[in-house]
Design a protein around this motif. Structure first.
Motif: not given
Length: 335
Positions: A81-88
């Motif tokens: 993946a290009d990016v990991f997005v982390v929300v709660a």
């Protein structure tokens, strides 16, 4: 842009939905906390994020400890993946995971950092009576919400807003800010800004004793406690627990911030003369007014043990509440 999304509660859902709807992003997989047993049937229930991911036929990985789970670590690595997005998400990510994506791990946090780092920023900002809060996107590091900041967006906090309502507002704002952050990062239009650690404040996990109301505290503080820790704050009424679900502080400093039906109390407000916790008046169509350590507090909505939440008026009528009765502090003599 290829994305892996880490998230668990409802607060994270708008961001995942924005990513799924946006043509610039491809969500490869979702990482969420394991299913939990909920409700009277004690059935295993997926997290809100997992429910959305499943509806979109996305792979969902649910390790009990993500940084120790060899299979998940292997899947994260091989996804490229290009990016990991982390929300709660609800788990700390190891440096190994943080280093995997080319653009790093981007977190959506429910406060204007460095204020209110930690697990419950929305609740504690209301508890402290903040007039505004907001969202920060940041480049994650190994610390607890200590990473370099990317973008911020502010949101006013209304006098009657509770944590549930504010979290919904911030979740929507965070979803939009995250999309803007990713697009600007890709175009190298953002310079990460380190946090000033000397300005940091903390929002720890909420404990049971945080829910107990102490009537000797000022009305404004009690009101903020009720709406910040919604819907769990409690006092004692006739020996049993009484949850206080919604309130309003009454007095000259609040009239302009209250809705018209509450402003009508201005002309007929009782004098502050009772003991702390004493019902000094029952406002017609609105509910009981209680004396606090400083100021009067209207009980707009309450919940008796084993019953549904009800308006202050229905509570007063149903229990035949009398002026002069005293509510005791939460955590004292319950049951």
């Amino acid at each position: 842009m290829k994305v892996i999304f880490f998230g668990t509660p409802q607060f994270a859902v708008p961001t995942l939905e924005q990513l799924l709807a946006h043509p610039e992003f491809e969500v490869l997989a979702v990482v969420s906390q394991p299913d939990k047993r909920r409700g009277r049937g004690n059935e295993l229930t997926p997290s809100p994020v997992k429910a959305v991911a499943t509806a979109h036929n996305l792979p969902v990985w649910q390790p009990a400890r993500v940084k120790k789970d060899a299979e998940t670590l292997s899947q994260l690595k091989s996804a490229e993946a290009d990016v990991f997005v982390v929300v709660a998400y609800g788990q700390i990510l190891s440096q190994e995971i943080l280093d995997m994506p080319a653009l790093g791990c981007i977190n959506v946090h429910g406060s204007i950092l460095p204020q209110y780092r930690g697990a419950a920023p929305v609740q504690w900002c209301i508890y402290n009576g903040e007039p505004q809060t907001g969202i920060t996107t940041m480049l994650m590091d190994a610390g607890m919400d200590t990473g370099a900041m990317l973008l911020k967006a502010s949101t006013p906090v209304g006098l009657l807003d509770n944590a549930h309502q504010l979290a919904q507002t911030l979740a929507d704002a965070g979803a939009k800010l995250l999309v803007e952050t990713l697009l600007k990062l890709e175009r190298q239009e953002i310079q990460p800004i380190p946090q000033d650690f000397s300005l940091a404040t903390y929002a720890p996990l909420i404990k049971k004793e945080n829910y107990w109301l102490d009537w000797s505290r000022p009305a404004f503080n009690l009101h903020n406690q009720v709406r910040g820790f919604f819907p769990n704050c409690a006092a004692v009424f006739r020996g049993g627990q009484l949850k206080i679900v919604a309130t309003a502080p009454l007095g000259p400093e609040y009239w302009t911030q209250l809705p018209p039906e509450l402003k009508e109390l201005e002309a007929d407000l009782p004098a502050q003369s009772g003991r702390t916790g004493e019902v000094v008046s029952i406002a017609k169509g609105l509910g009981p007014i209680v004396q606090t350590g400083n100021g009067l507090l209207l009980l707009r909505e309450v919940q008796l043990a084993g019953k549904r939440a009800q308006s202050g008026t229905d509570f007063a009528n149903g229990t035949r509440l009398a002026v002069g009765e005293v509510l005791e502090n939460g955590g004292t003599g319950e049951g």
